[in-house]
Design a protein around this motif. Structure first.
Motif, PDB file in Angstrom:
ATOM      1  N   GLU A 292       7.757  14.676   2.168  1.00 29.67           N
ATOM      2  CA  GLU A 292       7.127  13.499   2.784  1.00 29.67           C
ATOM      3  C   GLU A 292       7.092  12.328   1.812  1.00 29.67           C
ATOM      4  O   GLU A 292       7.406  11.193   2.176  1.00 29.67           O
ATOM      5  N   ASN A 293       6.742  12.580   0.566  1.00 27.13           N
ATOM      6  CA  ASN A 293       6.676  11.489  -0.403  1.00 27.13           C
ATOM      7  C   ASN A 293       8.075  11.003  -0.785  1.00 27.13           C
ATOM      8  O   ASN A 293       8.274   9.822  -1.011  1.00 27.13           O
ATOM      9  N   ARG A 294       9.048  11.913  -0.830  1.00 23.67           N
ATOM     10  CA  ARG A 294      10.430  11.487  -1.093  1.00 23.67           C
ATOM     11  C   ARG A 294      10.908  10.565   0.030  1.00 23.67           C
ATOM     12  O   ARG A 294      11.541   9.541  -0.228  1.00 23.67           O
ATOM     13  N   HIS A 295      10.584  10.901   1.273  1.00 27.82           N
ATOM     14  CA  HIS A 295      10.933  10.038   2.407  1.00 27.82           C
ATOM     15  C   HIS A 295      10.225   8.691   2.295  1.00 27.82           C
ATOM     16  O   HIS A 295      10.822   7.644   2.561  1.00 27.82           O
ATOM     17  N   ARG A 296       8.956   8.730   1.924  1.00 23.43           N
ATOM     18  CA  ARG A 296       8.179   7.495   1.773  1.00 23.43           C
ATOM     19  C   ARG A 296       8.824   6.607   0.699  1.00 23.43           C
ATOM     20  O   ARG A 296       8.997   5.403   0.887  1.00 23.43           O
ATOM     21  N   ARG A 297       9.193   7.222  -0.414  1.00 22.49           N
ATOM     22  CA  ARG A 297       9.824   6.456  -1.494  1.00 22.49           C
ATOM     23  C   ARG A 297      11.152   5.853  -1.051  1.00 22.49           C
ATOM     24  O   ARG A 297      11.425   4.681  -1.305  1.00 22.49           O
ATOM     25  N   ALA A 298      11.970   6.653  -0.415  1.00 24.11           N
ATOM     26  CA  ALA A 298      13.267   6.158   0.041  1.00 24.11           C
ATOM     27  C   ALA A 298      13.087   5.012   1.031  1.00 24.11           C
ATOM     28  O   ALA A 298      13.779   3.986   0.946  1.00 24.11           O
ATOM     29  N   THR A 299      12.153   5.176   1.952  1.00 20.84           N
ATOM     30  CA  THR A 299      11.921   4.146   2.960  1.00 20.84           C
ATOM     31  C   THR A 299      11.451   2.849   2.330  1.00 20.84           C
ATOM     32  O   THR A 299      11.973   1.774   2.646  1.00 20.84           O
ATOM     33  N   ILE A 300      10.502   2.926   1.430  1.00 21.03           N
ATOM     34  CA  ILE A 300       9.959   1.700   0.839  1.00 21.03           C
ATOM     35  C   ILE A 300      11.007   1.002  -0.023  1.00 21.03           C
ATOM     36  O   ILE A 300      11.104  -0.226  -0.031  1.00 21.03           O
ATOM     37  N   VAL A 301      11.832   1.760  -0.720  1.00 20.27           N
ATOM     38  CA  VAL A 301      12.903   1.143  -1.515  1.00 20.27           C
ATOM     39  C   VAL A 301      13.904   0.446  -0.589  1.00 20.27           C
ATOM     40  O   VAL A 301      14.307  -0.697  -0.842  1.00 20.27           O
TER      41      VAL A 301
ATOM     42  N   ALA B 132       0.837  -1.213   0.000  1.00 21.56           N
ATOM     43  CA  ALA B 132       0.000   0.000   0.000  1.00 21.56           C
ATOM     44  C   ALA B 132       0.868   1.258   0.000  1.00 21.56           C
ATOM     45  O   ALA B 132       0.559   2.237  -0.687  1.00 21.56           O
ATOM     46  N   ARG B 133       1.975   1.243   0.771  1.00 23.85           N
ATOM     47  CA  ARG B 133       2.878   2.401   0.778  1.00 23.85           C
ATOM     48  C   ARG B 133       3.550   2.579  -0.581  1.00 23.85           C
ATOM     49  O   ARG B 133       3.756   3.694  -1.040  1.00 23.85           O
ATOM     50  N   TRP B 134       3.891   1.465  -1.225  1.00 21.10           N
ATOM     51  CA  TRP B 134       4.476   1.528  -2.577  1.00 21.10           C
ATOM     52  C   TRP B 134       3.489   2.195  -3.529  1.00 21.10           C
ATOM     53  O   TRP B 134       3.852   3.089  -4.285  1.00 21.10           O
ATOM     54  N   GLU B 135       2.245   1.760  -3.466  1.00 24.86           N
ATOM     55  CA  GLU B 135       1.201   2.343  -4.323  1.00 24.86           C
ATOM     56  C   GLU B 135       1.069   3.840  -4.062  1.00 24.86           C
ATOM     57  O   GLU B 135       0.984   4.638  -4.994  1.00 24.86           O
TER      58      GLU B 135
ATOM     59  N   VAL C 135       2.660   5.133  -7.346  1.00 24.20           N
ATOM     60  CA  VAL C 135       1.542   5.113  -8.297  1.00 24.20           C
ATOM     61  C   VAL C 135       0.666   6.333  -8.061  1.00 24.20           C
ATOM     62  O   VAL C 135       0.595   7.234  -8.899  1.00 24.20           O
ATOM     63  N   ASP C 136       0.024   6.385  -6.896  1.00 25.56           N
ATOM     64  CA  ASP C 136      -0.843   7.521  -6.577  1.00 25.56           C
ATOM     65  C   ASP C 136      -0.037   8.817  -6.465  1.00 25.56           C
ATOM     66  O   ASP C 136      -0.499   9.873  -6.867  1.00 25.56           O
ATOM     67  N   GLY C 137       1.171   8.730  -5.914  1.00 23.15           N
ATOM     68  CA  GLY C 137       1.998   9.918  -5.688  1.00 23.15           C
ATOM     69  C   GLY C 137       3.024  10.139  -6.771  1.00 23.15           C
ATOM     70  O   GLY C 137       4.063  10.773  -6.540  1.00 23.15           O
ATOM     71  N   LYS C 138       2.749   9.634  -7.949  1.00 23.17           N
ATOM     72  CA  LYS C 138       3.695   9.696  -9.069  1.00 23.17           C
ATOM     73  C   LYS C 138       4.259  11.100  -9.284  1.00 23.17           C
ATOM     74  O   LYS C 138       5.441  11.274  -9.527  1.00 23.17           O
ATOM     75  N   LYS C 139       3.421  12.098  -9.156  1.00 16.88           N
ATOM     76  CA  LYS C 139       3.847  13.477  -9.402  1.00 16.88           C
ATOM     77  C   LYS C 139       4.090  14.256  -8.117  1.00 16.88           C
ATOM     78  O   LYS C 139       4.407  15.429  -8.157  1.00 16.88           O
ATOM     79  N   ASP C 140       3.941  13.595  -7.001  1.00 12.35           N
ATOM     80  CA  ASP C 140       4.113  14.243  -5.700  1.00 12.35           C
ATOM     81  C   ASP C 140       5.603  14.407  -5.412  1.00 12.35           C
ATOM     82  O   ASP C 140       6.327  13.442  -5.230  1.00 12.35           O
ATOM     83  N   ARG C 141       6.071  15.641  -5.381  1.00 11.99           N
ATOM     84  CA  ARG C 141       7.493  15.941  -5.151  1.00 11.99           C
ATOM     85  C   ARG C 141       7.754  16.416  -3.716  1.00 11.99           C
ATOM     86  O   ARG C 141       8.823  16.926  -3.421  1.00 11.99           O
ATOM     87  N   SER C 142       6.777  16.226  -2.836  1.00 12.42           N
ATOM     88  CA  SER C 142       6.927  16.693  -1.455  1.00 12.42           C
ATOM     89  C   SER C 142       8.023  15.914  -0.725  1.00 12.42           C
ATOM     90  O   SER C 142       8.356  14.784  -1.090  1.00 12.42           O
TER      91      SER C 142
END
Length: 115
Positions: A96-105, A80-83, A87-94
């Motif tokens: 918070e989303n960068r942290h989420r991406r780094a964490t999930i990777v 769900a976090r990956w999505e 996916v949902d946050g594809k264009k989200d450059r915040s």
């Protein structure tokens, strides 16, 4: 092994409510060691504020729990976090989303290294 700890109704199994027992215990041991006085300088290099310490701790929790590849709930939350991040946050450059991406990777890297 985890199954044996559960069958024996061990203290450590009860402490972690029978979920990700080995992973949570390893995290607690690692955190306890990091908090020893002789690692003050190391801690100051890793985090300088309480906010940074909390973020670092949460990252460690996520990474340690990522190694419990048999927990369906954790895997569902990770998916769900990956999505949300990619996916949902594809264009989200915040931030918070960068942290989420780094964490999930990082979580997926830890998970794959444990297989």
């Amino acid at each position: 092994p985890k199954g044996q700890l559960i069958r024996e109704n061990s203290e450590v199994a009860m402490k972690y409510k029978y979920r990700s027992i080995n992973e949570q215990n390893s995290l607690d041991v690692a955190w306890t060691v990091l908090m020893l006085p002789q690692f003050t300088d190391l801690r100051s290099c890793i985090f300088g504020t309480m906010s940074e310490m909390k973020r670092f701790r949460q990252l460690l929790v996520n990474l340690f729990l990522a190694t419990d590849v048999l927990d369906d709930d954790l895997n569902s939350m990770r998916k769900a976090r990956w999505e949300r991040a990619f996916v949902d946050g594809k264009k989200d450059r915040s931030a918070e989303n960068r942290h989420r991406r780094a964490t999930i990777v990082l979580e997926l890297m830890m998970q794959s290294s444990d297989i």
